[in-house]
Design a protein around this motif. Structure first.
Motif, short mmCIF file in Angstrom:
data_model
loop_
_atom_site.label_atom_id
_atom_site.label_comp_id
_atom_site.label_asym_id
_atom_site.label_seq_id
_atom_site.Cartn_x
_atom_site.Cartn_y
_atom_site.Cartn_z
N LEU A 189 58.25 -2.68 10.83
CA LEU A 189 58.83 -1.48 11.44
C LEU A 189 58.36 -0.23 10.72
CD1 LEU A 189 60.71 -0.07 13.40
CD2 LEU A 189 62.61 -0.53 11.82
N GLU A 190 58.34 -0.27 9.38
CA GLU A 190 57.86 0.88 8.62
C GLU A 190 56.40 1.15 8.93
OE1 GLU A 190 59.64 2.98 6.83
OE2 GLU A 190 61.40 1.84 7.46
N ALA A 191 55.60 0.09 9.04
CA ALA A 191 54.18 0.26 9.36
C ALA A 191 54.02 0.84 10.76
CB ALA A 191 53.46 -1.09 9.27
N LYS A 192 54.84 0.40 11.67
CA LYS A 192 54.80 0.94 13.05
C LYS A 192 55.14 2.43 13.05
CE LYS A 192 57.27 0.68 17.45
NZ LYS A 192 57.68 2.08 17.34
N LYS A 193 56.21 2.79 12.34
CA LYS A 193 56.59 4.21 12.27
C LYS A 193 55.47 5.06 11.68
CE LYS A 193 61.62 3.55 11.89
NZ LYS A 193 62.80 3.73 10.98
N ALA A 194 54.85 4.54 10.62
CA ALA A 194 53.77 5.28 9.97
C ALA A 194 52.58 5.44 10.92
CB ALA A 194 53.34 4.57 8.69
N ALA A 195 52.26 4.37 11.65
CA ALA A 195 51.14 4.44 12.59
C ALA A 195 51.45 5.40 13.73
CB ALA A 195 50.83 3.04 13.13
N ASP A 196 52.67 5.34 14.23
CA ASP A 196 53.06 6.26 15.31
C ASP A 196 53.01 7.71 14.84
OD1 ASP A 196 53.46 4.14 16.99
OD2 ASP A 196 55.64 4.07 16.74
N LYS A 197 53.49 7.95 13.61
CA LYS A 197 53.48 9.32 13.09
C LYS A 197 52.06 9.81 12.88
CE LYS A 197 55.37 12.26 9.43
NZ LYS A 197 54.11 12.98 9.23
N ALA A 198 51.21 8.95 12.35
CA ALA A 198 49.81 9.35 12.13
C ALA A 198 49.15 9.70 13.45
CB ALA A 198 49.05 8.21 11.44
N LEU A 199 49.44 8.92 14.50
CA LEU A 199 48.87 9.20 15.81
C LEU A 199 49.42 10.50 16.38
CD1 LEU A 199 47.20 8.45 18.26
CD2 LEU A 199 49.10 7.00 19.05
N ALA A 200 50.73 10.69 16.26
CA ALA A 200 51.35 11.91 16.78
C ALA A 200 50.81 13.15 16.05
CB ALA A 200 52.87 11.84 16.65
N ASP A 201 50.68 13.04 14.72
CA ASP A 201 50.16 14.17 13.95
C ASP A 201 48.72 14.48 14.34
OD1 ASP A 201 52.56 14.35 12.66
OD2 ASP A 201 51.90 13.35 10.82
#
Length: 437
Positions: A189-201
């Motif tokens: 879940l933490e990895a997913k959040k980080a990946a989603d944030k990196a994509l959004a940024d």
């Protein structure tokens, strides 16, 4: 989004340093990249692409989904392992019963041996040789049976202990495995959040550069007919003239009007008591000015031309007496997506309680200072010296209104700038020139 950050910065700058709206000078534009700039460009080249980040986000999502499914499956295993119907639990239960039965059998065998020994000892002296032999054999047989029962009990105890240990170990292992899989899910879940944030940024940073919006002092917005005293519960009609003083046609112009007021304390904001409507010759029906929107639009406004917008202000009868400001500005967006606007001008007025008589009053004037009186002097001040007037907003600062405190008014000025577009030229980037009026 990027536009929100730019707007927030620009609004704060509008209250203090409106010059930030001006474009950079050619000297700055032609300057060579610094070492820091070159390093930043190198970092940009090394950043993963949007496509790569999308794939990473998709992979992280799948791994998280798989981890969630693994937790669900592990929960089924855990519940089965700790159930009383689990095979190892049943085996341990049966082994404990066998051990209990063996203990009972040993007790019975020991009793039988004791009874046989007692019977042998109780034989009378007149007992025959055959009777003595039978009693001795009974003792021997009972001893053999007792030894056998002891061995059976020992074996049953060992079996019960092993079965119990196996059952306990299985339960502990199931709990540990479940906890481990839960941890893997949390990491996924933490990895997913980080990946989603990196994509959004990355998507945020990759927004296409938008045309600069510029300060346009030749776009004039002037209010006429707004009284310097307004009674709560009344309806006031006035007008706003928008003039294009530039030498080019502005494809779509948005007049902006926002009312801000406080009660006499200067700290209780009563903006919600003001309701504004607009009407134009092209759109004669009265329409509400919604929060953050313009008072209609003018399409187009030719060079040197002007247009009138009728405005109608309704003030709630429950509004308390106080002091207010009307902020007026305008911005534009062209078909080529260039945009700009002027800084807001403020018109000070006094709000009278419902039922009051305003009498003969002059129109509110742009940047006019309300004289300080004992009724509206700043809180905590005993002097009757009038408040000094600062420069007008157009010159980069706020004009004094004589309201009880500068702090609420300055804060409201920033909010008003956000709402009506003192620097709302930036918002024009999001408004297409061909949209409906």
């Amino acid at each position: 989004m990027k536009i929100r950050r730019i707007l927030a910065t620009a609004v704060a700058a509008a209250v203090t340093t409106p010059v930030v709206l001006l474009s950079v000078t050619p000297a700055l534009a032609d300057a060579k990249p610094s070492a820091a700039s070159r390093a930043q460009q190198q970092d940009e080249r090394e950043k993963p692409s949007i496509e790569e980040l999308e794939k990473a986000a998709e992979k992280a999502q799948k791994e998280y989904d798989d981890a969630v499914a693994a937790v669900d499956a592990a929960l089924v295993v855990l519940e089965a392992a700790i159930s009383q119907d689990a095979p190892l639990f049943v085996a341990a239960k049966n082994a404990r019963k066998e051990a209990a039965d063996a203990a009972t059998a040993l007790q019975n065998a020991d009793k039988a041996l004791t009874d046989a020994e007692a019977a042998l000892a109780a034989l009378p002296g007149t007992a025959t040789a055959e009777e003595k032999a039978a009693a001795e054999k009974a003792v021997a047989d009972a001893g053999t049976a007792a030894l056998s029962a002891q061995d059976a009990k020992t074996a049953a105890d060992e079996k019960a202990a092993a079965a119990g240990e196996a059952s306990d170990d299985a339960r502990v292992a199931a709990v540990r495995e479940y906890s481990k899989i839960q941890g893997a899910r949390d990491k996924a879940l933490e990895a997913k959040k980080a990946a989603d944030k990196a994509l959004a940024d990355a998507r945020d940073e990759a927004e296409p550069d938008e045309p600069e919006c510029v300060f346009e002092g030749k776009l004039k917005t002037v209010v006429t007919g707004l009284p310097s005293k307004i009674v709560a519960g009344s309806t006031t009609d006035f007008s706003l003239r928008v003039t294009n003083g530039t030498d080019k046609t502005l494809d779509k112009v948005f007049p902006r009007v926002y009312f801000h007021a406080t009660d006499k304390s200067g700290y209780n904001v009563i903006d919600d008591a003001f309701h504004l409507q607009w009407s134009t010759a092209a759109s004669p029906a009265w329409k509400n000015v919604e929060e953050g929107s313009g008072a209609g639009s003018i399409s187009p406004l030719k060079a040197g031309a002007h247009a009138e917008v009728k405005l109608r202000l309704k003030v709630d009868a429950k509004a308390p007496a106080g002091d207010g400001l009307a902020f007026v500005a305008g911005d534009y967006v062209n078909d080529d997506e260039s945009c700009g606007g002027n800084l807001s001008t403020e018109y000070a007025f006094e709000l009278l309680a419902a039922g009051s008589s305003a009498g003969d009053v002059d129109d509110a004037e742009p940047g006019k200072t309300t004289p300080q009186t004992p009724d509206n002097k700043p809180q905590g001040v005993t002097s009757t010296t009038p408040v000094n007037s600062g420069d007008s907003v157009a010159n980069g600062s706020l004009a004094s209104t004589g309201s009880p405190s500068a702090l609420p008014r300055i804060a409201a000025a920033a909010g008003a700038a956000m709402a009506l577009g003192a620097v709302v030229v930036l918002v024009g980037r999001r408004q297409k020139a061909g949209s409906a009026s």
